[in-house]
Design a protein around this motif. Sequence first.
Motif, short mmCIF file in Angstrom:
data_model
loop_
_atom_site.label_atom_id
_atom_site.label_comp_id
_atom_site.label_asym_id
_atom_site.label_seq_id
_atom_site.Cartn_x
_atom_site.Cartn_y
_atom_site.Cartn_z
N ARG A 1 0.80 -1.22 0.00
CA ARG A 1 0.00 0.00 0.00
C ARG A 1 0.84 1.27 0.00
N SER A 2 2.13 1.13 0.02
CA SER A 2 3.02 2.30 0.04
C SER A 2 4.38 1.87 -0.48
N HIS B 1 3.49 7.47 -5.51
CA HIS B 1 3.92 8.08 -4.26
C HIS B 1 5.30 8.72 -4.32
N ASP C 1 10.27 6.83 7.85
CA ASP C 1 9.87 5.64 7.10
C ASP C 1 11.07 4.92 6.53
#
Length: 265
Positions: free
Chosen positions: A173-174, A243, A252
């Motif tokens: 998802r990222s 992204h 992150d």
Amino acid sequence: MTAPRTVLLTGAAGGVGTLMRERLPQYGYELRLLDAAPVEGAPEAITADIRDTDALLAAVRGVDAIIHLAGISLEAPFEKILDSNIEGTYSIYEAARAEGVRRVVYASSNHAVGFTPRPADPAEKVGVGTAPRPDTYYGVSKVFGEALASLYADKYGVETVSIRIGSCFPEPRSVRMLDTWLSPDDCARLLHAALTAPDVGHTVVYGLSANTRAWWDMEPARALGYEPQDDSEVFAEKMIAEHGEPDHDSVDHRLLGGHFTTMEP
């Protein structure tokens, strides 16, 4: 170890539990489902809180092993983490001991070591011997769960594989999840290996797929017989287009726990 036949799956109504309900029977398991919420499409499932001693003992009675997925999966006030993740996990191990269940697979988390810096050298991998550095109360509960598993293995012979799960979703998802992704199919493969590997005592492994970008040491999981088949790299172009490239100065990227290190209850 002979493959267990009947396995209690706690947290069966949750995200990972739902994915595993669809996959684990392919390995020959008969699942007994337990959740505090009703399990959609499974009227025979047991609806009970794992801290309900009588209900839990009844659920555990006669099973060959337990996969413990139940609990809060994000940061929350300590009182809620204490009730669900800490006292709830204790209840599972006590029930296993009382009913003679000899194998538990425990859903731990990478957030047990979330404040650990990411290795500067991409070739260097983070091992399971990394000292606990939880990033949240949630991470603290996973450190507790691993310690409890170690105690019950040594003192009572309840063997456990604690799996420090990365991110188990059908797709990443990222951009960060390109590193941490555990595909549902690989998750089922890893659970099967954890249920059937001999003489595990208390073993800690990281749970992720064969990701090109992974920073964790997967050899302990492979030693159980786990052979991941999926790689998040097939999603990389799409994720980066949506992204952008990862910011190497962000938490992150710098810390294993990512944005969990900045979460408040």
